[in-house]
Design a protein around this motif. Structure first.
Motif, mmCIF file in Angstrom:
data_model
loop_
_atom_site.group_PDB
_atom_site.id
_atom_site.type_symbol
_atom_site.label_atom_id
_atom_site.label_comp_id
_atom_site.label_asym_id
_atom_site.label_seq_id
_atom_site.Cartn_x
_atom_site.Cartn_y
_atom_site.Cartn_z
ATOM 1 N N GLN A 1 30.994 -14.186 -54.617
ATOM 2 C CA GLN A 1 31.856 -13.485 -53.675
ATOM 3 C C GLN A 1 31.450 -12.016 -53.631
ATOM 4 O OE1 GLN A 1 34.372 -14.825 -51.728
ATOM 5 N NE2 GLN A 1 33.335 -16.689 -52.392
ATOM 6 N N PRO A 2 31.510 -11.395 -52.456
ATOM 7 C CA PRO A 2 31.192 -9.976 -52.370
ATOM 8 C C PRO A 2 32.142 -9.147 -53.239
ATOM 9 C CG PRO A 2 31.307 -10.957 -50.189
ATOM 10 C CD PRO A 2 31.823 -11.987 -51.150
ATOM 11 N N VAL A 3 31.622 -8.027 -53.718
ATOM 12 C CA VAL A 3 32.434 -7.083 -54.500
ATOM 13 C C VAL A 3 32.553 -5.816 -53.669
ATOM 14 C CG1 VAL A 3 32.517 -5.676 -56.595
ATOM 15 C CG2 VAL A 3 31.632 -8.018 -56.692
ATOM 16 N N GLU A 4 33.741 -5.282 -53.544
ATOM 17 C CA GLU A 4 33.893 -4.049 -52.776
ATOM 18 C C GLU A 4 34.752 -3.041 -53.525
ATOM 19 O OE1 GLU A 4 35.992 -6.187 -49.316
ATOM 20 O OE2 GLU A 4 36.924 -4.201 -49.356
ATOM 21 N N PHE A 5 34.475 -1.786 -53.215
ATOM 22 C CA PHE A 5 35.230 -0.687 -53.836
ATOM 23 C C PHE A 5 35.144 0.516 -52.896
ATOM 24 C CE2 PHE A 5 30.931 -0.768 -55.556
ATOM 25 C CZ PHE A 5 30.490 0.528 -55.355
ATOM 26 N N LYS B 1 27.512 3.315 -60.020
ATOM 27 C CA LYS B 1 28.717 2.598 -60.463
ATOM 28 C C LYS B 1 28.282 1.211 -60.923
ATOM 29 C CE LYS B 1 33.243 0.975 -58.816
ATOM 30 N NZ LYS B 1 34.060 1.536 -59.892
ATOM 31 N N GLU B 2 28.755 0.826 -62.102
ATOM 32 C CA GLU B 2 28.417 -0.506 -62.618
ATOM 33 C C GLU B 2 29.511 -1.487 -62.228
ATOM 34 O OE1 GLU B 2 27.077 -0.742 -66.654
ATOM 35 O OE2 GLU B 2 25.773 1.002 -66.430
ATOM 36 N N ILE B 3 29.091 -2.643 -61.764
ATOM 37 C CA ILE B 3 30.010 -3.710 -61.392
ATOM 38 C C ILE B 3 29.456 -5.021 -61.945
ATOM 39 C CG2 ILE B 3 30.732 -2.543 -59.258
ATOM 40 C CD1 ILE B 3 28.914 -4.558 -57.737
ATOM 41 N N THR C 1 23.803 -4.576 -49.690
ATOM 42 C CA THR C 1 24.957 -3.666 -49.705
ATOM 43 C C THR C 1 25.214 -3.191 -48.287
ATOM 44 O OG1 THR C 1 23.549 -1.747 -50.058
ATOM 45 C CG2 THR C 1 24.502 -2.761 -52.026
ATOM 46 N N ARG C 2 26.441 -2.800 -48.023
ATOM 47 C CA ARG C 2 26.755 -2.155 -46.749
ATOM 48 C C ARG C 2 28.030 -1.331 -46.930
ATOM 49 N NH1 ARG C 2 28.768 -7.200 -46.365
ATOM 50 N NH2 ARG C 2 30.727 -7.498 -45.261
ATOM 51 N N ARG D 1 34.343 1.734 -47.440
ATOM 52 C CA ARG D 1 34.275 0.851 -48.608
ATOM 53 C C ARG D 1 32.837 0.378 -48.779
ATOM 54 N NH1 ARG D 1 38.929 -0.146 -50.825
ATOM 55 N NH2 ARG D 1 38.334 -1.984 -51.975
ATOM 56 N N VAL D 2 32.412 0.303 -50.038
ATOM 57 C CA VAL D 2 31.083 -0.245 -50.350
ATOM 58 C C VAL D 2 31.262 -1.723 -50.599
ATOM 59 C CG1 VAL D 2 29.148 -0.196 -51.970
ATOM 60 C CG2 VAL D 2 30.353 1.930 -51.400
ATOM 61 N N ILE D 3 30.417 -2.531 -49.977
ATOM 62 C CA ILE D 3 30.495 -3.980 -50.158
ATOM 63 C C ILE D 3 29.135 -4.460 -50.673
ATOM 64 C CG2 ILE D 3 30.909 -6.211 -49.061
ATOM 65 C CD1 ILE D 3 32.519 -4.575 -46.915
#
Ligand code: FES
Length: 150
Positions: free
Chosen positions: A52-56, A67-69, A137-138, A143-145
């Motif tokens: 699943q995409p991660v966004e912040f 940023k670490e995810i 990424t986009r 928001r970064v996704i």
């Protein structure tokens, strides 16, 4: 005096046909179980694409920052430059150690065997055979996704 010699039939490794079949079924079951465990412990390449995409918020990633995810179970770092946002797996492509982002040198460093990658994930030095894995990424609505929309 006649010698009464006892003749014993030559024995197989297996006592009976049933034992042979039981051992055969157990061997096939063990092979199947081994394959199942291997696919869970070492998922096939491409499994991360199903993540699943991660966004912040973009505000958590200033220009020049990182940023670490965790994306798809993979430790990942997101880097932002003035031009772009990029995400890389932190798993070294040599033997799977975790690489460290060194912002001063603009390099990734793998402490296991002195592997080095540039800011684009390309191999600079050491034994890693291929670049770090990069994820899409986009930026949408501040928001970064990371990762594709499923
Ligand atoms: S595991 Fe990274 S250089 Fe060997």
């Amino acid at each position: 005096m006649s010698e009464n010699k006892e003749i014993t039939p030559k024995r197989s490794v297996f006592e009976t046909r049933r034992e042979f079949i039981q051992i055969g079924i157990a061997a096939v079951g063990a092979a199947w179980l081994g394959t199942l465990v291997q696919s869970k412990v070492f998922p096939a390449e491409g499994a991360v694409q199903e993540a699943q995409p991660v966004e912040f918020p973009l505000s958590e990633l200033p220009v020049g920052g990182s940023k670490e995810i965790v994306y798809g179970g993979v430790p990942t770092i997101v880097l932002r430059t003035a031009e772009s946002v990029k995400a890389f797996s932190l798993i070294c492509t040599h033997l799977g150690c975790i690489v460290e982002w060194q912002p001063g040198q603009m390099e990734f460093y793998c402490p296991c065997h002195d592997g080095r990658f540039d800011q684009f994930g390309e191999v600079l030095a050491g034994p890693p055979p291929v670049p770090l894995e990069q994820f899409t990424t986009r930026i949408e609505a501040d928001r970064v996704i990371v990762g594709d929309v499923v």
